[in-house]
Write a protein that holds these residues in place. Structure first.
Motif, short mmCIF file in Angstrom:
data_model
loop_
_atom_site.label_atom_id
_atom_site.label_comp_id
_atom_site.label_asym_id
_atom_site.label_seq_id
_atom_site.Cartn_x
_atom_site.Cartn_y
_atom_site.Cartn_z
N TRP A 72 0.85 -1.19 0.00
CA TRP A 72 0.00 0.00 0.00
C TRP A 72 0.88 1.23 0.00
O TRP A 72 1.99 1.23 0.54
CB TRP A 72 -0.93 0.03 1.22
N TYR A 73 0.39 2.30 -0.59
CA TYR A 73 1.19 3.53 -0.68
C TYR A 73 1.07 4.32 0.61
O TYR A 73 0.34 5.31 0.71
CB TYR A 73 0.76 4.36 -1.89
N VAL A 74 1.79 3.85 1.63
CA VAL A 74 1.83 4.49 2.94
C VAL A 74 3.30 4.61 3.33
O VAL A 74 4.05 3.64 3.24
CB VAL A 74 1.08 3.67 4.00
N ALA A 75 3.72 5.81 3.75
CA ALA A 75 5.11 6.00 4.15
C ALA A 75 5.47 5.04 5.28
O ALA A 75 4.69 4.84 6.21
CB ALA A 75 5.33 7.44 4.59
N LEU A 76 6.66 4.44 5.22
CA LEU A 76 7.05 3.41 6.17
C LEU A 76 7.14 3.92 7.60
O LEU A 76 6.96 3.16 8.56
CB LEU A 76 8.39 2.79 5.77
N ASP A 77 7.40 5.22 7.78
CA ASP A 77 7.48 5.73 9.15
C ASP A 77 6.10 5.89 9.79
O ASP A 77 6.00 6.25 10.96
CB ASP A 77 8.26 7.05 9.20
N LYS A 78 5.06 5.58 9.05
CA LYS A 78 3.69 5.64 9.58
C LYS A 78 3.17 4.27 10.00
O LYS A 78 2.06 4.15 10.50
CB LYS A 78 2.74 6.23 8.53
N ILE A 79 3.96 3.20 9.77
CA ILE A 79 3.51 1.85 10.12
C ILE A 79 4.59 1.14 10.92
O ILE A 79 5.79 1.41 10.76
CB ILE A 79 3.13 1.03 8.87
N ASN A 80 4.16 0.20 11.78
CA ASN A 80 5.12 -0.49 12.64
C ASN A 80 5.82 -1.62 11.88
O ASN A 80 5.43 -1.97 10.74
CB ASN A 80 4.46 -1.01 13.91
N LEU A 81 6.84 -2.21 12.49
CA LEU A 81 7.64 -3.22 11.81
C LEU A 81 6.86 -4.48 11.44
O LEU A 81 7.03 -5.01 10.33
CB LEU A 81 8.87 -3.58 12.64
N PRO A 82 5.99 -5.02 12.32
CA PRO A 82 5.20 -6.19 11.90
C PRO A 82 4.33 -5.90 10.68
O PRO A 82 4.20 -6.74 9.79
CB PRO A 82 4.35 -6.50 13.14
N GLU A 83 3.75 -4.69 10.62
CA GLU A 83 2.93 -4.33 9.46
C GLU A 83 3.79 -4.17 8.21
O GLU A 83 3.41 -4.58 7.12
CB GLU A 83 2.16 -3.04 9.75
N ARG A 84 4.97 -3.60 8.37
CA ARG A 84 5.89 -3.49 7.22
C ARG A 84 6.19 -4.89 6.65
O ARG A 84 6.15 -5.10 5.44
CB ARG A 84 7.20 -2.85 7.65
N GLU A 85 6.51 -5.81 7.56
CA GLU A 85 6.86 -7.16 7.12
C GLU A 85 5.65 -7.85 6.47
O GLU A 85 5.80 -8.57 5.47
CB GLU A 85 7.40 -8.00 8.27
N ARG A 86 4.49 -7.64 7.04
CA ARG A 86 3.28 -8.25 6.45
C ARG A 86 3.06 -7.75 5.03
O ARG A 86 2.73 -8.53 4.13
CB ARG A 86 2.05 -7.93 7.31
N GLN A 87 3.27 -6.45 4.81
CA GLN A 87 3.06 -5.90 3.46
C GLN A 87 4.08 -6.46 2.47
O GLN A 87 3.73 -6.77 1.32
CB GLN A 87 3.13 -4.37 3.50
#
Length: 270
Positions: A72-87
């Motif tokens: 998803w087009y969301v800046a990485l500093d707006k989401i936590n690490l588990p969500e980053r990995e899930r994406q």
């Protein structure tokens, strides 16, 4: 040999609420110009685009490298690490289901990246990242992803500071500007600036500064006429500008490379 890393961020356009995928649907407007100039390029495609048009992605992959622009087009500093990995995991799985092989490159939305993202990319087999903005001309008005100076040529990052050279296995292919010897003179070579300033200005800049590596990036929506922020010369005017500037780059000796090709050459010479 002088190399130009040519890339497109393929994403929906938030400024066009009624037709957010118009640029995606009409990406051939850009790709046909690439083909005319026999230009290799990388398409950084968001996961929601894989969902939206898998058949188009398959078509693009026959001629160009398709890489990851997050799910998803969301800046990485707006989401936590588990969500980053899930994406990343969800993107890789969907990508492999569509194309039958894993993606090799990554570019973060808005170029916002940090040290925590690189281990995630390495775990999922990415060979290179292309998120770093190594320079910006005016510190008063910064791009969201600019986090200070970094090498302007492809490099292997430091595990503790991705903006310095080190021993990571993943390669950083920065979005390098047209740089000058004078302090703070670094012109981003991106479609928005090309559309605003025009081809003549960039021809002068490129002729006066003969650097061996630079990158030229754009968005899928640059090629369609839109209104709103940074709309100047979007659509057909940009396509004419793109045709002219690619022809000029070839004339002054640049060879267009995809991210995968740059990675392979760097790995060979490591």
């Amino acid at each position: 040999m002088k190399i130009c890393f040519l890339s497109i961020d393929v994403e929906k356009h938030e400024n066009q609420k009624d037709q957010p995928f118009e640029g995606v649907d009409n990406l051939d407007n850009i790709l046909n110009i690439f083909k005319k100039h026999k230009a290799n390029a990388t398409l950084f495609v968001a996961g929601e685009i894989l969902e939206y048009c898998p058949d188009l992605v398959k078509k693009w992959s026959k001629d160009f490298e398709v890489s990851c622009h997050n799910y998803w087009y969301v800046a990485l500093d707006k989401i936590n690490l588990p969500e980053r990995e899930r994406q990343i995991r969800d993107f890789v799985n969907l990508y492999k289901n569509i194309l039958g092989y894993p993606p090799k490159g990554f570019r973060a939305p808005r170029n916002v990246i940090d040290n925590n993202q690189f281990p995630i990319l390495e775990r999922y087999g990415f060979l290179y990242d292309s998120s770093v903005l190594p320079r910006y001309p005016w510190p008063i008005k910064l791009y969201a992803g600019y986090r200070g100076r970094a090498p302007i040529f492809p490099y292997y990052p430091n595990i503790n500071n991705y903006r310095k050279k080190g021993e990571m296995k993943i390669l950083e292919i920065p979005e390098s500007p047209i740089s000058f010897s004078l302090p703070m003179i670094h012109i981003p070579f991106v479609a928005t600036w090309l559309r605003k300033w025009g081809v003549k200005v960039f021809k002068i800049l490129l002729k006066s500064r003969k650097q061996d590596y630079l990158s030229f990036s754009m968005h899928s929506w640059d090629s369609v006429k839109f209104v709103g922020k940074s709309h100047k010369n979007s659509g057909k005017i940009f396509l004419r500008q793109l045709d002219e500037i690619l022809g000029f780059l070839k004339k002054i000796g640049y060879e267009f490379k995809s991210g995968e090709q740059i990675y392979e050459e760097m790995a060979k010479n490591k």
